[in-house]
Design a protein around this motif. Structure first.
Motif, PDB file in Angstrom:
ATOM      1  N   SER A   4     -12.487  -5.003 -15.148  1.00  0.00           N
ATOM      2  CA  SER A   4     -12.744  -6.386 -14.728  1.00  0.00           C
ATOM      3  C   SER A   4     -11.453  -7.191 -14.606  1.00  0.00           C
ATOM      4  O   SER A   4     -11.448  -8.269 -14.037  1.00  0.00           O
ATOM      5  N   PHE A   5     -10.352  -6.696 -15.159  1.00  0.00           N
ATOM      6  CA  PHE A   5      -9.068  -7.388 -15.029  1.00  0.00           C
ATOM      7  C   PHE A   5      -8.267  -6.904 -13.824  1.00  0.00           C
ATOM      8  O   PHE A   5      -7.361  -7.559 -13.375  1.00  0.00           O
ATOM      9  N   GLN A   6      -8.587  -5.722 -13.329  1.00  0.00           N
ATOM     10  CA  GLN A   6      -7.808  -5.132 -12.249  1.00  0.00           C
ATOM     11  C   GLN A   6      -7.975  -5.921 -10.957  1.00  0.00           C
ATOM     12  O   GLN A   6      -9.086  -6.258 -10.563  1.00  0.00           O
ATOM     13  N   GLY A  87     -10.417 -12.054   7.241  1.00  0.00           N
ATOM     14  CA  GLY A  87     -10.071 -12.720   5.996  1.00  0.00           C
ATOM     15  C   GLY A  87     -10.316 -11.887   4.762  1.00  0.00           C
ATOM     16  O   GLY A  87     -11.376 -11.303   4.598  1.00  0.00           O
ATOM     17  N   MET A  88      -9.296 -11.822   3.901  1.00  0.00           N
ATOM     18  CA  MET A  88      -9.413 -11.113   2.631  1.00  0.00           C
ATOM     19  C   MET A  88      -8.716 -11.932   1.554  1.00  0.00           C
ATOM     20  O   MET A  88      -7.853 -12.748   1.844  1.00  0.00           O
ATOM     21  N   ALA A  89      -9.097 -11.679   0.311  1.00  0.00           N
ATOM     22  CA  ALA A  89      -8.488 -12.382  -0.815  1.00  0.00           C
ATOM     23  C   ALA A  89      -8.355 -11.419  -1.982  1.00  0.00           C
ATOM     24  O   ALA A  89      -9.038 -10.398  -2.040  1.00  0.00           O
ATOM     25  N   LEU A  90      -7.479 -11.756  -2.906  1.00  0.00           N
ATOM     26  CA  LEU A  90      -7.337 -10.971  -4.125  1.00  0.00           C
ATOM     27  C   LEU A  90      -8.203 -11.577  -5.213  1.00  0.00           C
ATOM     28  O   LEU A  90      -8.237 -12.798  -5.376  1.00  0.00           O
ATOM     29  N   THR A  91      -8.904 -10.745  -5.927  1.00  0.00           N
ATOM     30  CA  THR A  91      -9.732 -11.218  -7.033  1.00  0.00           C
ATOM     31  C   THR A  91      -9.951 -10.055  -7.987  1.00  0.00           C
ATOM     32  O   THR A  91      -9.385  -8.974  -7.821  1.00  0.00           O
ATOM     33  N   ASN A  92     -10.806 -10.274  -8.966  1.00  0.00           N
ATOM     34  CA  ASN A  92     -11.205  -9.161  -9.827  1.00  0.00           C
ATOM     35  C   ASN A  92     -12.720  -9.034  -9.784  1.00  0.00           C
ATOM     36  O   ASN A  92     -13.416  -9.879  -9.226  1.00  0.00           O
ATOM     37  N   SER A 109     -10.261  -1.303  -4.352  1.00  0.00           N
ATOM     38  CA  SER A 109      -9.526  -1.196  -5.605  1.00  0.00           C
ATOM     39  C   SER A 109      -8.076  -0.831  -5.331  1.00  0.00           C
ATOM     40  O   SER A 109      -7.799   0.168  -4.680  1.00  0.00           O
ATOM     41  N   LEU A 110      -7.192  -1.685  -5.789  1.00  0.00           N
ATOM     42  CA  LEU A 110      -5.773  -1.379  -5.687  1.00  0.00           C
ATOM     43  C   LEU A 110      -5.452  -0.328  -6.740  1.00  0.00           C
ATOM     44  O   LEU A 110      -6.138  -0.230  -7.756  1.00  0.00           O
ATOM     45  N   PRO A 111      -4.430   0.476  -6.512  1.00  0.00           N
ATOM     46  CA  PRO A 111      -4.082   1.487  -7.523  1.00  0.00           C
ATOM     47  C   PRO A 111      -3.911   0.846  -8.893  1.00  0.00           C
ATOM     48  O   PRO A 111      -3.417  -0.274  -9.001  1.00  0.00           O
ATOM     49  N   LYS A 112      -4.340   1.554  -9.935  1.00  0.00           N
ATOM     50  CA  LYS A 112      -4.339   0.988 -11.281  1.00  0.00           C
ATOM     51  C   LYS A 112      -2.978   0.484 -11.716  1.00  0.00           C
ATOM     52  O   LYS A 112      -2.878  -0.452 -12.482  1.00  0.00           O
ATOM     53  N   ASN A 113      -1.918   1.079 -11.220  1.00  0.00           N
ATOM     54  CA  ASN A 113      -0.586   0.641 -11.626  1.00  0.00           C
ATOM     55  C   ASN A 113      -0.031  -0.467 -10.737  1.00  0.00           C
ATOM     56  O   ASN A 113       1.117  -0.840 -10.864  1.00  0.00           O
ATOM     57  N   THR A 114      -0.854  -1.013  -9.839  1.00  0.00           N
ATOM     58  CA  THR A 114      -0.357  -2.049  -8.934  1.00  0.00           C
ATOM     59  C   THR A 114      -0.184  -3.368  -9.646  1.00  0.00           C
ATOM     60  O   THR A 114       0.908  -3.859  -9.808  1.00  0.00           O
TER      61      THR A 114
END
Length: 149
Positions: A4-6, A87-92, A109-114
């Motif tokens: 949920s934080f990623q 349109g896109m946005a960053l969120t969790n 999902s962005l790579p876990k180390n992003t």
């Protein structure tokens, strides 16, 4: 399932790469190629995040040429929906689920180390020296903690 934080890329049902067959999209070329003409909507004080994401996507051949900045994560998602197919946005995941309990969106999902909300230290360019020193101290402490675990 993603943490949920990623950080993830919020993709509305109006976006050209929206996939109604799955909720969480993997970070693959199938979806990344559809992001080449994307307008990212970011929330206030997230320029550092945008620079980081731009660099990471650039390394993969995706150039993000336009950015809109609004006051909050919620407004970023709402603006991304208004922009429709581009349109896109960053969120969790937590925020997306609260805003859209019916689930008519995707999260790429962005790579876990992003980048995660729980491990990011950001400050504005031109911040005073004390802020920069504090951020450097915290970065060093977090790095040492993560290498011990």
């Amino acid at each position: 399932m993603i943490s949920s934080f990623q950080l993830s890329v919020f993709i509305s049902e109006y976006c050209q790469i929206y996939d109604n067959k799955q909720h969480i999209l993997p970070f693959t070329s199938k979806y990344l190629n559809g992001m080449k003409e994307t307008t990212f909507v970011l929330f206030e004080n997230s320029a550092g995040v945008q620079d980081y994401i731009n660099r990471r996507f650039s390394e993969m051949g995706i150039q993000i040429t336009k950015t809109i900045q609004v006051d909050s994560v919620i407004e970023a998602i709402q603006t991304a929906i208004i922009l429709g197919h581009q349109g896109m946005a960053l969120t969790n995941q937590y925020i997306a689920q609260k805003l859209f309990p019916n689930g008519n969106y995707n999260l790429l999902s962005l790579p876990k180390n992003t980048l995660n909300f729980d491990n990011a230290i950001m400050y504005e360019k031109g911040a005073n020296e004390q802020i920069i020193e504090l951020a450097d101290y915290l970065k060093k402490a977090f790095t040492e903690m993560s290498t011990k675990s």
